[in-house]
Design a protein around this motif. Structure first.
Motif, mmCIF file in Angstrom:
data_model
loop_
_atom_site.group_PDB
_atom_site.id
_atom_site.type_symbol
_atom_site.label_atom_id
_atom_site.label_comp_id
_atom_site.label_asym_id
_atom_site.label_seq_id
_atom_site.Cartn_x
_atom_site.Cartn_y
_atom_site.Cartn_z
ATOM 1 N N GLY A 29 0.821 -1.210 0.000
ATOM 2 C CA GLY A 29 0.000 0.000 0.000
ATOM 3 C C GLY A 29 0.846 1.247 0.000
ATOM 4 O O GLY A 29 1.885 1.300 -0.654
ATOM 5 N N THR A 30 0.411 2.239 0.759
ATOM 6 C CA THR A 30 1.114 3.519 0.780
ATOM 7 C C THR A 30 2.429 3.417 1.545
ATOM 8 O O THR A 30 3.421 4.013 1.153
ATOM 9 C CB THR A 30 0.222 4.583 1.447
ATOM 10 N N ALA A 31 2.391 2.692 2.640
ATOM 11 C CA ALA A 31 3.601 2.579 3.442
ATOM 12 C C ALA A 31 3.580 1.284 4.239
ATOM 13 O O ALA A 31 2.535 0.651 4.409
ATOM 14 C CB ALA A 31 3.724 3.771 4.389
ATOM 15 N N GLU A 32 4.766 0.938 4.695
ATOM 16 C CA GLU A 32 4.935 -0.335 5.389
ATOM 17 C C GLU A 32 5.953 -0.164 6.508
ATOM 18 O O GLU A 32 6.889 0.618 6.383
ATOM 19 C CB GLU A 32 5.425 -1.355 4.357
ATOM 20 N N VAL A 48 -0.157 -0.033 5.402
ATOM 21 C CA VAL A 48 -1.315 0.860 5.417
ATOM 22 C C VAL A 48 -1.590 1.366 4.009
ATOM 23 O O VAL A 48 -0.667 1.617 3.226
ATOM 24 C CB VAL A 48 -1.116 2.067 6.370
ATOM 25 N N HIS A 49 -2.862 1.476 3.692
ATOM 26 C CA HIS A 49 -3.314 2.124 2.453
ATOM 27 C C HIS A 49 -3.952 3.442 2.860
ATOM 28 O O HIS A 49 -4.754 3.465 3.786
ATOM 29 C CB HIS A 49 -4.343 1.254 1.737
ATOM 30 N N LEU A 50 -3.558 4.513 2.194
ATOM 31 C CA LEU A 50 -4.132 5.820 2.519
ATOM 32 C C LEU A 50 -4.949 6.334 1.354
ATOM 33 O O LEU A 50 -4.566 6.187 0.190
ATOM 34 C CB LEU A 50 -3.015 6.830 2.825
ATOM 35 N N ASP A 51 -6.089 6.891 1.716
ATOM 36 C CA ASP A 51 -6.924 7.558 0.714
ATOM 37 C C ASP A 51 -6.966 9.014 1.145
ATOM 38 O O ASP A 51 -7.777 9.379 2.002
ATOM 39 C CB ASP A 51 -8.315 6.909 0.721
ATOM 40 N N LEU A 134 3.610 -3.088 20.211
ATOM 41 C CA LEU A 134 4.344 -3.436 18.981
ATOM 42 C C LEU A 134 3.603 -2.959 17.731
ATOM 43 O O LEU A 134 4.171 -2.323 16.847
ATOM 44 C CB LEU A 134 4.576 -4.958 18.933
ATOM 45 N N GLY A 135 2.325 -3.280 17.647
ATOM 46 C CA GLY A 135 1.530 -2.905 16.483
ATOM 47 C C GLY A 135 1.363 -1.399 16.355
ATOM 48 O O GLY A 135 1.448 -0.838 15.255
ATOM 49 N N TRP A 136 1.155 -0.740 17.478
ATOM 50 C CA TRP A 136 0.986 0.717 17.459
ATOM 51 C C TRP A 136 2.280 1.394 17.031
ATOM 52 O O TRP A 136 2.251 2.442 16.370
ATOM 53 C CB TRP A 136 0.516 1.217 18.828
ATOM 54 N N ALA A 137 3.424 0.798 17.413
ATOM 55 C CA ALA A 137 4.718 1.352 16.985
ATOM 56 C C ALA A 137 4.851 1.212 15.469
ATOM 57 O O ALA A 137 5.348 2.114 14.784
ATOM 58 C CB ALA A 137 5.865 0.625 17.686
ATOM 59 N N ASP A 141 5.158 4.310 12.773
ATOM 60 C CA ASP A 141 6.288 4.340 11.837
ATOM 61 C C ASP A 141 5.799 4.377 10.390
ATOM 62 O O ASP A 141 6.339 5.114 9.554
ATOM 63 C CB ASP A 141 7.173 3.112 12.084
ATOM 64 N N ALA A 142 4.760 3.582 10.091
ATOM 65 C CA ALA A 142 4.239 3.547 8.718
ATOM 66 C C ALA A 142 3.678 4.917 8.326
ATOM 67 O O ALA A 142 3.896 5.397 7.201
ATOM 68 C CB ALA A 142 3.161 2.473 8.596
ATOM 69 N N LEU A 143 2.971 5.556 9.259
ATOM 70 C CA LEU A 143 2.404 6.878 8.956
ATOM 71 C C LEU A 143 3.518 7.910 8.776
ATOM 72 O O LEU A 143 3.426 8.785 7.907
ATOM 73 C CB LEU A 143 1.444 7.311 10.069
ATOM 74 N N ALA A 144 4.578 7.774 9.573
ATOM 75 C CA ALA A 144 5.712 8.696 9.423
ATOM 76 C C ALA A 144 6.346 8.507 8.048
ATOM 77 O O ALA A 144 6.700 9.475 7.370
ATOM 78 C CB ALA A 144 6.734 8.449 10.525
#
Lengths: 155, 431
Positions: A29-32, A48-51, A134-137, A141-144
């Motif tokens: 997707g958009t980031a990993e 994550v996929h971002l729209d 772990l998942g929230w980290a 990171d993916a959003l960053a």
């Protein structure tokens, strides 16, 4: 079993660990982000996929304990379809919950976390807080990486 | 049971020597400490030795001419002699280190410095370069792997390794293929901190010496549990830690044959490891002081000496025999619980009381949590041996490990708690 154990392993957590939401990586997707917990070797890859400013599909794969797996599952359900800023807010609230030593947060804040409040008991076990985060980290990171993270909250 | 093992009375007396074993946990539960492979508990004689040093003898060692300095130096050197006697070597061949990891780094950086031409002609035998090879095993703790990886990266040497069988034993049959004319070092652990398997050290040493390679031993897991005579094993260098052999944290030892120790260039430089210092250069003290720059961990060294003496007084044959019973009991306890698989030999021969396992359908962290709720302390994770876990296709195991103060009741309590794990997570008692 002790009361602390029952609070740690709530049925909701055990159910999510057994039937996780979002597990199995979707198309890139958009980031990993790839995160590891060096103390136990647990790993997760999250996509994550971002729209625009809204989170679309959140998928992940990895191995870990029931706390880390359930937390990833609950998080995926919670943030999918949410604006990025809202997802980050939820992340901050969840981190605050994990550092509350089991005391919990204001009722309003807890309401926002929905199923994720089931992890309140984890905060009584400092060694397990990392598992729940772990998942929230990985999400942060993916959003960053996607360049959409709110820099002021990025700490 | 042979006559060499500890009697019930002797074991009770041993336990009474360890004040921490008397404490209770949350909810008043009895402590069942099965994490001795990570770190051991400490007997009164060790705690008292440190206390006595600080309250009666504390002073800088190997400098100063006052009475306290003399007494402190004597205590420090006496401890060195006690640790040396414990592993069958001469006192001046023992170098104090911060632990086994620090010992392995001391050795690899000394070789690194030799490769840079430091240490003169004597150090040339330790110099490495492209084309040279270092051999380790897939079972190593990161402390006997990463320092060698780094040494290879600094010198251009190549790291090679032998594998591990499905039973968790070293594939010594691969030595013939892996060790060759280019091999300069063969470094193995005496016993795995994961599988508990004891290495056939003489076979490894023979393969190393046949090609003129240095035989290096990580004796961290063996010296607290087995009678160990380092020269008899034939190795050239060995390291071990104080804190795993009932001694304090922050102290350990490196032993090397005298001619190797003399050939090693210094690594940490500074005060009290020198002879003559000018503004341009320095000459260095002979070993072991050459490797003990700066103010040392004197009280901890004294504590480690007391630990060595304590174990020697118990008799390492008796300790080993007692722990052999625990090995069998631990393997039996794990075998009785459905859905539990041992990572390592299930045969108690040539094996320490260190049992790592996986529980079908339950992550090691969750296993550890249920055991902790019953007062049973085990280690969970990769135990600083990621490649070995990868070899078995797993990320983490739970590990129960014993020491001289562990009892059969401890093992029973562990077995009972382990039986609760799968049912707690809604899985059947049967796999």
């Amino acid at each position: 079993m002790s009361q602390a154990m029952e609070q740690l392993y709530q049925q909701l957590i055990l159910d999510h660990a057994k039937h996780p939401h979002g597990k199995g990586l979707a198309e890139p997707g958009t980031a990993e982000s790839h995160q590891v917990n060096p103390t136990c070797g647990d790993e997760v890859t999250l996509r994550v996929h971002l729209d625009g400013d809204t989170l679309g599909k959140v998928s992940w794969d990895g191995q870990g304990c029931s706390i880390s797996q359930a937390s990833l599952s609950v998080m995926s359900g919670l943030v999918e379809g949410q604006p990025v800023a809202r997802a980050e807010e939820l992340g901050e609230t969840f981190r605050a919950l994990m550092h509350s030593r089991g005391a919990g947060l204001d009722e309003d804040l807890e309401d926002e976390l929905g199923d994720a409040t089931a992890f309140t008991g984890v905060a009584q076990f400092p060694a397990r807080v990392k598992c729940a985060l772990l998942g929230w980290a990985a999400l942060r990171d993916a959003l960053a990486q996607a360049g959409v993270a709110n820099k002021e909250e990025d700490r | 049971m042979t006559t060499a093992a500890l009697s019930a009375g002797e074991l009770a007396a041993v336990r009474a020597d360890f004040p921490l074993l008397g404490r209770t946990l949350r909810g008043g539960r009895r402590l069942v400490y099965l994490d001795s492979a990570a770190t051991s508990q400490k007997p009164d004689v060790v705690i008292d030795a440190e206390l006595e040093f600080y309250t009666q003898r504390n002073a800088a060692v190997h400098r100063g001419a006052h009475q306290l300095a003399e007494e402190a130096t004597e205590a420090y050197e006496q401890a060195r002699a006690q640790v040396a006697a414990f592993v069958g070597v001469a006192a001046d061949e023992i170098v104090w280190t911060a632990g086994a990891t620090a010992g392995m780094n001391l050795l690899t950086y000394a070789m690194s410095n030799a490769s840079l031409g430091r240490g003169g002609a004597a150090a040339r035998r330790l110099a490495l370069g492209p084309g040279d090879e270092i051999v380790v095993t897939e079972a190593e703790h990161h402390a006997n792997l990463v320092p060698w990886q780094e040494l290879c990266a600094r010198t251009g040497a190549t790291l090679r390794w032998i594998g591990v069988s499905d039973e968790g034993r070293l594939r010594l049959d691969q030595l013939a293929d892996v060790v060759g004319e280019r091999t300069r070092v063969v470094a193995v652990s005496h016993a795995s901190n994961v599988t508990g398997a004891i290495t056939d050290v003489p076979t490894v040493v023979a393969a190393a010496h046949e090609v003129g390679a240095l035989a290096v031993l990580d004796a961290c897991q063996s010296v607290p549990h087995l009678p160990v005579d380092l020269p008899a094993l034939g190795v050239d260098v060995a390291v071990f830690s104080g804190h795993k052999m009932l001694g304090p944290t922050g102290v350990g030892a490196l032993w090397a044959r005298r001619e190797i120790l003399e050939a090693m260039p210094p690594v940490t430089t500074g005060g009290s490891m020198v002879e003559v210092v000018t503004m341009e250069s320095a000459t260095y003290a002979p070993p072991p002081l050459r490797f003990e720059a700066g103010t040392q961990m004197v009280a901890q060294a004294v504590g480690m000496g007391a630990a060595a003496r304590y174990l020697q007084d118990l008799g390492m044959d008796a300790v080993a025999e007692h722990e052999a019973q625990l090995t069998r009991a631990l393997l039996d306890a794990v075998a009785r619980v459905p859905g539990v698989r041992v990572i390592g030999p299930t045969d108690p021969v040539d094996r320490l009381a260190v049992v790592s396992f996986v529980v079908d359908g339950v992550h090691a962290h969750d296993v550890g949590q249920v055991l902790d709720d019953a007062g049973v302390a085990v280690r969970v994770g990769h135990h600083c041996a990621q490649p070995l876990h990868r070899r078995f296709g797993i990320a983490a195991t739970a590990r129960a490990s014993a020491s001289v103060y562990t009892t059969l009741e401890d093992v029973e309590a562990f077995g009972a708690a382990l039986a609760d794990v799968r049912p707690f997570f809604g899985l059947g008692g049967a796999a």
